[in-house]
Design a protein around this motif. Structure first.
Motif, PDB file in Angstrom:
ATOM      1  N   ILE A  11      -7.373  27.633   7.642  1.00  0.00           N
ATOM      2  CA  ILE A  11      -6.703  28.041   6.169  1.00  0.00           C
ATOM      3  C   ILE A  11      -6.440  29.446   6.517  1.00  0.00           C
ATOM      4  CG2 ILE A  11      -7.529  29.071   3.950  1.00  0.00           C
ATOM      5  CD1 ILE A  11      -9.630  27.029   3.667  1.00  0.00           C
ATOM      6  N   SER A  12      -5.457  30.003   6.025  1.00  0.00           N
ATOM      7  CA  SER A  12      -4.369  31.326   6.349  1.00  0.00           C
ATOM      8  C   SER A  12      -4.291  32.078   5.060  1.00  0.00           C
ATOM      9  CB  SER A  12      -3.354  31.090   6.953  1.00  0.00           C
ATOM     10  OG  SER A  12      -3.505  30.578   8.170  1.00  0.00           O
ATOM     11  N   GLU A  13      -5.090  33.038   4.715  1.00  0.00           N
ATOM     12  CA  GLU A  13      -5.074  33.567   3.545  1.00  0.00           C
ATOM     13  C   GLU A  13      -4.370  35.034   3.781  1.00  0.00           C
ATOM     14  OE1 GLU A  13      -8.445  34.203   0.933  1.00  0.00           O
ATOM     15  OE2 GLU A  13      -9.089  32.091   1.407  1.00  0.00           O
ATOM     16  N   TYR A  14      -3.297  35.528   3.057  1.00  0.00           N
ATOM     17  CA  TYR A  14      -2.534  36.688   3.006  1.00  0.00           C
ATOM     18  C   TYR A  14      -3.188  37.650   2.074  1.00  0.00           C
ATOM     19  CZ  TYR A  14       0.363  33.485   5.684  1.00  0.00           C
ATOM     20  OH  TYR A  14       0.953  32.630   6.634  1.00  0.00           O
ATOM     21  N   ASN A  18      -1.308  36.528  -3.114  1.00  0.00           N
ATOM     22  CA  ASN A  18      -2.172  35.610  -3.217  1.00  0.00           C
ATOM     23  C   ASN A  18      -1.663  34.254  -2.648  1.00  0.00           C
ATOM     24  OD1 ASN A  18       0.162  35.120  -4.463  1.00  0.00           O
ATOM     25  ND2 ASN A  18      -0.785  34.678  -6.802  1.00  0.00           N
ATOM     26  N   ARG A  20      -1.577  31.224   0.184  1.00  0.00           N
ATOM     27  CA  ARG A  20      -2.561  30.555   1.070  1.00  0.00           C
ATOM     28  C   ARG A  20      -1.963  29.290   1.871  1.00  0.00           C
ATOM     29  NH1 ARG A  20      -8.072  28.566  -1.586  1.00  0.00           N
ATOM     30  NH2 ARG A  20      -9.190  29.654   0.026  1.00  0.00           N
ATOM     31  N   ARG A  22      -2.927  25.890   4.176  1.00  0.00           N
ATOM     32  CA  ARG A  22      -4.182  25.014   4.607  1.00  0.00           C
ATOM     33  C   ARG A  22      -3.441  23.853   5.754  1.00  0.00           C
ATOM     34  NH1 ARG A  22      -6.594  23.815  -0.925  1.00  0.00           N
ATOM     35  NH2 ARG A  22      -4.816  22.329  -0.876  1.00  0.00           N
ATOM     36  N   ILE A  52       2.896  28.114   1.963  1.00  0.00           N
ATOM     37  CA  ILE A  52       2.566  29.108   1.134  1.00  0.00           C
ATOM     38  C   ILE A  52       3.504  28.809  -0.115  1.00  0.00           C
ATOM     39  CG2 ILE A  52       1.733  30.743   2.589  1.00  0.00           C
ATOM     40  CD1 ILE A  52       4.454  32.072   2.731  1.00  0.00           C
TER      41      ILE A  52
END
Length: 99
Positions: A11-14, A18, A20, A22, A52
């Motif tokens: 999971i990459s969250e910035y 908001n 994200r 996966r 994203i």
């Protein structure tokens, strides 16, 4: 022959937005050794990602390789030999140092 399996999840969250992303991957692979210095391998992996932008992406990755190992010592080296005459493999006598 050596068989392998893999599963991955990321999971990459910035932090500054908001957004994200996966990614889920799974794969299998096989390695076959020939003699002591040559091997062939093939790996196949399936990846599913939620980008994203919200779009979903599916992909298939296929990888293969041929590996040749090089060594400075011959495979039938005389490592544990006692001091005395030996052969270098070409018929020439070699004198090993005494210990």
């Amino acid at each position: 022959m050596t068989l392998a399996a893999s599963v991955g999840y990321a999971i990459s969250e910035y932090l500054d937005s908001n957004f994200r992303a996966r990614t889920v991957t799974c794969g299998v692979g096989a390695i076959r050794d020939f003699d002591h210095d040559l091997s062939v391998s093939i790996d196949v992996a399936y990846a599913r990602s939620l980008l994203i932008s919200g779009d979903q992406l599916n992909g298939l990755v296929v990888m293969s390789s041929i590996t040749k190992r090089f060594s400075g010592t011959p495979p039938n080296s005389n490592k544990g030999a006692a001091a005395g005459p030996a052969s270098c493999g070409r018929g020439c006598p070699v004198r090993l140092p005494s210990s």
